[in-house]
Design a protein around this motif. Sequence first.
Motif: not given
Length: 126
Positions: A41-55, A87-95
């Motif tokens: 993954y690159e770009g936003m997909a890579r960052r989404a995957h990283a957010a997934h792992l951090n979740g 939860v709100v902070c985590r949603m903001g974190y993902v964004g």
Amino acid sequence: MTLSLWCVLIAALMPVVTTGIAKALGGSYNNHDPRTRAQSYEGMARRAHAAHLNGFESFPLFAVAVLVAELKGGPHGIVDVLAVAHVVCRMGYVGAYLLDRPSLRSILWVLALAATIGIFTSPLWR
């Protein structure tokens, strides 16, 4: 059920959402070997995957904190507010992660952790 317990369910489902985003943005999907695809993954997909792992990394402490507060008599109103804040902070974190805003992401991570620590220690406040 308390609001804080519902927040545990929401927090548990957030990594499912972020991996869905990563897979949707990451191009063709191979269900035979999905983890190999995530490495490319690159770009936003890579960052989404990283957010997934951090979740998944942040979830166990949050879930345990809510259970400790529930079992040991933390003040429900405060625990609920802190759980929603988490939860709100985590949603903001993902964004912030998706939009590549590292400073904001770090601030939201710290705030979510602080809310979790507050939940965990809330039985001491009675």
